[in-house]
Enzyme design. Structure first.
Site, PDB file in Angstrom:
ATOM      1  N   CYS A  73      38.674 -23.687 -13.730  1.00 57.75           N
ATOM      2  CA  CYS A  73      38.835 -22.840 -12.517  1.00 57.75           C
ATOM      3  C   CYS A  73      40.138 -23.072 -11.841  1.00 57.75           C
ATOM      4  O   CYS A  73      40.163 -24.475 -11.060  1.00 57.75           O
ATOM      5  CB  CYS A  73      38.151 -22.844 -11.574  1.00 57.75           C
ATOM      6  SG  CYS A  73      38.252 -22.804 -10.232  1.00 57.75           S
ATOM      7  N   CYS A 178      44.871 -18.218 -12.469  1.00 61.37           N
ATOM      8  CA  CYS A 178      43.824 -18.323 -12.547  1.00 61.37           C
ATOM      9  C   CYS A 178      42.682 -17.317 -13.626  1.00 61.37           C
ATOM     10  O   CYS A 178      43.309 -17.062 -14.371  1.00 61.37           O
ATOM     11  CB  CYS A 178      43.251 -17.532 -11.574  1.00 61.37           C
ATOM     12  SG  CYS A 178      42.243 -16.118 -11.231  1.00 61.37           S
TER      13      CYS A 178
HETATM   14  N1  DGL Z   1      38.710 -18.348 -11.627  1.00 65.07           N
HETATM   15  C1  DGL Z   1      39.168 -18.743 -10.626  1.00 65.07           C
HETATM   16  C2  DGL Z   1      40.819 -19.607 -10.771  1.00 65.07           C
HETATM   17  O1  DGL Z   1      40.498 -19.799 -11.791  1.00 65.07           O
HETATM   18  C3  DGL Z   1      38.752 -18.782  -9.084  1.00 65.07           C
HETATM   19  C4  DGL Z   1      38.797 -17.270  -8.727  1.00 65.07           C
HETATM   20  C5  DGL Z   1      38.564 -16.790  -7.837  1.00 65.07           C
HETATM   21  O2  DGL Z   1      36.842 -17.443  -7.633  1.00 65.07           O
HETATM   22  O3  DGL Z   1      39.568 -16.182  -6.745  1.00 65.07           O
HETATM   23  O4  DGL Z   1      40.944 -19.607  -9.536  1.00 65.07           O
END
Ligand code: DGL
Length: 293
Positions: A73, A178
């Site tokens: 993440c 993301c």
């Molecule tokens: N998949 C996550 C990232 O890489 C989080 C996205 C989210 O929950 O807003 O930032």
């Protein structure tokens, strides 16, 4: 290093794109995937909430006795990777947006990220480094407030919509800041007509290196790696997860070609446990996500 497998953590389904890139690196080790689907997305939340949810997941990893955690993440990496490393004794691999590889190619580089990542000091530092190193490159970061949620929702209902809320700008290279965005990487490449970069392979390389270092330091050729059942989590929840994985394995022969790829991955990862918000959640989401790939 503790000996209970590798955990992947994300707010939701986005980290599955990282897990998918890492499956070869974790061959033979049990794998946990924790997607906090009940509270995704994280990107528009305030830092205190994100910190609390992340520590909740990490205390579960601690109790499971994992060997290492991959923060799949960008938002959590950007906001608190240093804090996590200072708090927990197991190695933690984070994910960075691939701004440097994109900037190396030159032209207009567009970085798409959640609001929290786009506003983070870490992303600003990384952008400044790339800008200093490649001076004729123009780097622009645009926060996408709804994109992760749209992707999360699409996964829940099992169909990708025909359009996503992508910013309409010109770009020669697009950096996915993301992990959710990697799940629609081809769509994004098509939309911008540009090369798309994510940090997933870099995470896989780092993880491979970490596991190799550990095996070397223990003189371990792999045969003493932990086996199914050697965990200290709640037996009931693990039994449920295990049952789910085993059921998927048995059904694999009847899967379509795309789904056989999923079976192959499961087989090589040995055991893949899906956790989420402290319980097994949204099993269908995981099944669909692997079907999309
Ligand atoms: N998949 C996550 C990232 O890489 C989080 C996205 C989210 O929950 O807003 O930032």
């Amino acid at each position: 290093m503790r000996s209970g497998g590798i955990a992947f953590f994300d707010s939701g389904v986005g980290g599955l794109s990282v897990l998918s890139a890492c499956l070869k690196s974790v061959r033979g080790l049990p794998v946990y995937y924790y997607g906090d689907n009940a509270r995704a997305p994280y990107g528009n939340r305030n830092i205190e909430e994100i910190r609390a949810y992340t520590h909740e997941a990490f205390s579960l990893f601690y109790r499971l006795g994992v060997s290492a955690v991959v923060v799949a993440c960008n938002t959590v990496t950007a906001l608190m990777i240093d804090e996590l490393r200072a708090t927990y004794s197991f190695p933690i691999v984070g994910i960075e947006p691939a701004i440097l590889p994109a900037a190396r190619k030159g032209g207009r580089v567009l970085v798409l990220a959640t609001k929290a990542t786009a506003e983070s000091a870490r992303l600003k530092r990384l952008t400044a480094v790339a800008q200093r190193r490649y001076q004729n490159v123009k780097i622009r970061t645009i926060p996408c407030a709804y994109l992760a949620e749209e992707i999360e929702r699409a996964c829940r209902c099992g169909a990708l919509p025909s359009t996503f809320s992508l910013p309409r700008v010109e770009a020669d290279g697009v950096v996915l800041g993301c992990t959710h965005y990697s799940l629609i990487k081809n769509r994004i490449a098509e939309f911008y007509g540009a090369e798309v970069f994510d940090g997933n392979d870099a995470v896989a390389n780092r993880l491979r290196q970490l596991i190799a270092e550990e095996e070397k330091s223990r003189g371990n050729s792999g045969e003493n790696l932990p086996k199914i059942g050697s965990f200290c989590a709640s037996k009931k929840s693990l039994r449920r997860i295990h049952f789910f994985v085993e059921k998927r394995r048995k059904k694999a022969r009847r899967f379509s070609l795309k789904k056989q790829a999923c079976f192959w991955k499961l087989k090589n990862a040995q055991v893949l446990y899906f956790l989420g918000s402290g319980r097994v959640v949204n099993r269908q989401i995981y099944e669909r996500m692997f079907a999309f790939r």
